[in-house]
Design a protein around this motif. Sequence first.
Motif, PDB file in Angstrom:
ATOM      1  N   GLY A  15       0.831  -1.202   0.113  1.00  0.00           N
ATOM      2  CA  GLY A  15       0.131  -0.091  -0.029  1.00  0.00           C
ATOM      3  C   GLY A  15       0.678   1.183   0.241  1.00  0.00           C
ATOM      4  O   GLY A  15       0.468   2.296  -0.477  1.00  0.00           O
ATOM      5  N   VAL A  16       2.032   1.216   0.498  1.00  0.00           N
ATOM      6  CA  VAL A  16       2.931   2.557   0.575  1.00  0.00           C
ATOM      7  C   VAL A  16       4.112   2.357  -0.055  1.00  0.00           C
ATOM      8  O   VAL A  16       4.277   3.446  -0.976  1.00  0.00           O
ATOM      9  N   LEU A  17       4.706   1.289   0.058  1.00  0.00           N
ATOM     10  CA  LEU A  17       6.154   1.239  -0.479  1.00  0.00           C
ATOM     11  C   LEU A  17       6.252   0.986  -2.034  1.00  0.00           C
ATOM     12  O   LEU A  17       7.024   1.747  -2.666  1.00  0.00           O
ATOM     13  N   ALA A  18       5.086   0.076  -2.458  1.00  0.00           N
ATOM     14  CA  ALA A  18       5.229  -0.313  -3.764  1.00  0.00           C
ATOM     15  C   ALA A  18       4.858   0.700  -4.705  1.00  0.00           C
ATOM     16  O   ALA A  18       5.400   1.044  -5.931  1.00  0.00           O
ATOM     17  N   PRO A  19       3.652   1.440  -4.477  1.00  0.00           N
ATOM     18  CA  PRO A  19       3.398   2.526  -5.349  1.00  0.00           C
ATOM     19  C   PRO A  19       4.480   3.787  -5.703  1.00  0.00           C
ATOM     20  O   PRO A  19       4.721   4.464  -6.747  1.00  0.00           O
ATOM     21  N   LEU A  20       5.411   3.806  -4.813  1.00  0.00           N
ATOM     22  CA  LEU A  20       6.792   4.564  -4.969  1.00  0.00           C
ATOM     23  C   LEU A  20       7.836   4.203  -5.493  1.00  0.00           C
ATOM     24  O   LEU A  20       8.632   4.713  -6.210  1.00  0.00           O
ATOM     25  N   ASN A  21       7.880   2.745  -6.080  1.00  0.00           N
ATOM     26  CA  ASN A  21       9.013   1.998  -6.912  1.00  0.00           C
ATOM     27  C   ASN A  21       9.172   2.897  -8.076  1.00  0.00           C
ATOM     28  O   ASN A  21      10.334   3.043  -8.442  1.00  0.00           O
ATOM     29  N   ARG A  22       8.062   3.032  -8.897  1.00  0.00           N
ATOM     30  CA  ARG A  22       8.543   3.915 -10.132  1.00  0.00           C
ATOM     31  C   ARG A  22       8.863   4.956 -10.039  1.00  0.00           C
ATOM     32  O   ARG A  22       9.519   5.700 -10.715  1.00  0.00           O
ATOM     33  N   ILE A  23       8.151   5.877  -8.956  1.00  0.00           N
ATOM     34  CA  ILE A  23       8.510   7.281  -8.751  1.00  0.00           C
ATOM     35  C   ILE A  23      10.087   7.259  -8.309  1.00  0.00           C
ATOM     36  O   ILE A  23      10.803   8.332  -8.892  1.00  0.00           O
ATOM     37  N   GLY A  24      10.329   6.348  -7.584  1.00  0.00           N
ATOM     38  CA  GLY A  24      12.012   6.434  -7.238  1.00  0.00           C
ATOM     39  C   GLY A  24      12.882   6.191  -8.512  1.00  0.00           C
ATOM     40  O   GLY A  24      13.983   6.686  -8.541  1.00  0.00           O
ATOM     41  N   ASP A  25      12.372   5.356  -9.371  1.00  0.00           N
ATOM     42  CA  ASP A  25      13.112   4.930 -10.729  1.00  0.00           C
ATOM     43  C   ASP A  25      13.329   6.054 -11.708  1.00  0.00           C
ATOM     44  O   ASP A  25      14.224   6.516 -12.305  1.00  0.00           O
ATOM     45  N   THR A  26      12.009   6.772 -11.960  1.00  0.00           N
ATOM     46  CA  THR A  26      12.046   7.924 -12.625  1.00  0.00           C
ATOM     47  C   THR A  26      12.528   9.294 -12.318  1.00  0.00           C
ATOM     48  O   THR A  26      13.133  10.164 -13.119  1.00  0.00           O
ATOM     49  N   GLN A  27      12.180   9.388 -10.911  1.00  0.00           N
ATOM     50  CA  GLN A  27      12.533  10.919 -10.446  1.00  0.00           C
ATOM     51  C   GLN A  27      13.835  10.826  -9.629  1.00  0.00           C
ATOM     52  O   GLN A  27      14.783  11.686  -9.542  1.00  0.00           O
ATOM     53  N   GLY A  28      14.036   9.687  -8.884  1.00  0.00           N
ATOM     54  CA  GLY A  28      15.341   9.419  -8.065  1.00  0.00           C
ATOM     55  C   GLY A  28      15.632  10.638  -7.134  1.00  0.00           C
ATOM     56  O   GLY A  28      14.615  11.472  -6.656  1.00  0.00           O
ATOM     57  N   SER A  29      17.138  10.634  -6.673  1.00  0.00           N
ATOM     58  CA  SER A  29      17.186  11.413  -5.776  1.00  0.00           C
ATOM     59  C   SER A  29      17.958  12.559  -6.393  1.00  0.00           C
ATOM     60  O   SER A  29      18.554  12.567  -7.319  1.00  0.00           O
ATOM     61  N   ARG A  30      18.167  13.726  -5.561  1.00  0.00           N
ATOM     62  CA  ARG A  30      18.987  14.716  -6.447  1.00  0.00           C
ATOM     63  C   ARG A  30      19.984  15.463  -5.218  1.00  0.00           C
ATOM     64  O   ARG A  30      19.593  15.349  -4.047  1.00  0.00           O
ATOM     65  N   LEU A  31      20.942  16.020  -5.632  1.00  0.00           N
ATOM     66  CA  LEU A  31      22.008  16.734  -4.838  1.00  0.00           C
ATOM     67  C   LEU A  31      21.635  18.166  -4.792  1.00  0.00           C
ATOM     68  O   LEU A  31      21.951  18.963  -5.825  1.00  0.00           O
ATOM     69  N   ASN A  32      21.652  19.081  -3.369  1.00  0.00           N
ATOM     70  CA  ASN A  32      21.401  20.402  -3.702  1.00  0.00           C
ATOM     71  C   ASN A  32      22.096  21.028  -2.566  1.00  0.00           C
ATOM     72  O   ASN A  32      22.860  20.340  -1.790  1.00  0.00           O
TER      73      ASN A  32
END
Length: 592
Positions: A51-68
Motif C-alpha cells: 500500500g505504501v512502498l510499492a506505489p513509490l517504486n516507479r517514482i523512485g526509478d523515474t525521479q530519483g534523488s538529487r543533490l542540492n
Amino acid sequence: MSDYTHPYRDTTFVLKELVEFEALCASAHLDDVNDELVSAILAEAGRLGSGVLAPLNRIGDTQGSRLNEQGVQEAPGFADAYHQFQAGGWPSLTAAEAWGGQNLPNVIGTAVSEIWHSANMAFALCPMLTQGSIEAIAHHGSPALREAYLSKLVSGEWTGTMNLTEPDAGSDLAAIKSRAIPQGDHYLISGQKIFITWGDHQMTDNVVHLVLARLPDAPAGVKGISLFLVPKFLLDAQGEPGARNDARCISLEHKLGIHGSPTCVMSFGDNGGAIGYLVGEPHQGLACMFTMMNHARQSVGLQGLAISERAYQQARQYAKDRLQGTRKDGSRFSIIHFPDVRRMLLQMKSSIEAMRALALVAAAEVDRTAHAPDAETAKVHQGRVDLLTPIVKGWLTEMAQEVTSLGVQIHGGMGFIEETGAAQHYRDARILTIYEGTTGIQALDLVGRKTLLNQGELLTRLLDEIGETVAQLQGSATLVHQAKALDDALCAGRAALRVLLDNAQNDAHLAGSISVNFMMLFGYLSGGWLMARSALSAQALLDSGNGDPQFLGAKLITANFYAEQLLPRVHALLAAIGGGSKSIMALDDEQF
C-alpha cells in the motif's frame, strides 16, 4: 504495471515446514513468539509494502534523488513512507531489547525484509544498511558509543551507512588511503569514499557513517585498517544532533538501476577533519566490518529473491491479461496458454521458491547459533551460516539476473519499453551480483575459507544431510522420480568436492578457475534439496488432509519442475569444473 502482493502462503509454508519455526523459538526460550504472531506480522508488513512502498517504486526509478545545497534530497514520497515505516516499529524488529528492540528472531526479520525489497528495493536499502550498522556497533562499539547511538538507530530515528570503497580501492581494501589522526578522545578522519548507499538524505535527523581508515602508525595492508563511527551531525550534551560534522556527499552516481537509492561520493575532512570515534580495537577494522558485511551479504541475497518475486508477479499478470492467440472460432486467448510462456513462468516460480527456502533456512541458522545450548552446537550452526552465506549471496543474485530477464521476455516487445515496468526490475537486479562482494568473491570465499580451509568438512556435513533427504524421497511412492534426480545431483556435488580437494594443492589456479561454477553447482543442489523437502512436506500434508490442496498441489508441481528442469544444470557445471584451470590460464595477456 501490476501491483505487488506478499507471497504469504509460501513464506509461512517455508517457516513452518522447513525452518520449523515454533521449535526454533522454543529452543531460544521465546515463549511468546509463534506461528500466529508471525502470520500477523507478515500480514501487517504486507499491507505497508503493497500500500505504501510499492506505489513509490516507479517514482523512485523515474525521479530519483538529487543533490542540492542542503545535501541529498530523497525521491518524492520516500520521506513520508519512511516515517510510516519507522512509526510502525519495523526498524526495531530483530534488535535487542536493551536498545529498544523487539528481540524477534533473525529469520522473521529476513521474511519481513523480503517484503520491503520486493515492494521498493531502492527504499529498503536504507534500513538494510542501518541493520548492518547496528550489528557492528553492538558487537564492537565501546559502551559509550552503544549508549549514544544504538537506541536511535534501532528506533529508526537515525540511519547508518557502510563506507569501504575508495576510488583506488574497490574490493582490494588493502589499498585504502583514508586517514585517521588521533586528537584527544576522538580522531580526525580525512579521505574520500565512493558507492556509499544512502550516504545522505533528509528523512532522519542524523546519518551515522561507519568508515574504514588508517591510523598514522598502521601497518601496511588489511592488517592496518581501523573502523570509525563518523556522524553527519555531532551530538550535543543531551545526545541530540548538534553541529554539522566535516562529512559531506559531494556527488551522486548516475546508475543503471536503483535510482531511488542515492549512491554517494562521500568526502571526509575537507575543512580540517571529520570527527570520528574508534569502533573496536586499532587495526582491527576489517574484522569489525565483516560483522556488518556478513549480515549485508545474506541481505543482498535476499534482494535477489525479492526482485525476482516482483518480476514474477508482473510477468504472471501480464501473461494472464495479454491476448495473443486466436482459436478457430475467432475467439482470442491469453499467452499464458502457450507452453513456452508456461515454461518461463514455471522456471521463475520454482526458482523463487527454492531461493526463498534457502534464504530463510540460512537466516534461521543465525538464530540457532545465537541460541545454541552449548559451544559445540553453536559451532555446528555457525559453520552452516558460514557455508551458506556465500551461496545465498552469490547464487540468489545470479538467479535474479535470469529470473528478471525472463520477466522481460514474457512481456515480449513491451518488456523492452520502460513504461511497463518490467525493465526496471531487470535493471535494478543487475547491481546485486556486484555489491557487498562480487559473485567471484563469494565463490572464492566458498572454495577457500569455507571448504579448503576445513578440508571439506562443512560441505560434507551438508551433503550427508542431502543424502538423508534422498532416502526419504526413495521411501515415498509418489516422489521416487525426484529421489533419482536429487541423488544424481548429490553425486555431482560429491564429485565436485573431490576435484577441489584432490587438485587444489597442486594447481595454484584451480580454486579461482572453478570457484563460480562450484558455487553455482552447490546453489542449484541446495535449492533442489530444499524443494525436495518441500515436496515431502506437501505430500504429507495432502495425505493427512491438512492444508490448502491447491497450494500444496502447486508446490509438488514446482518441486517436480525444479528437479526436471533446473537441478540437471549441476551436471554441466561439474563437467566445467572437471576442465580445471588449463584453458582458462592458457592465453597470454596480449592474446585476449
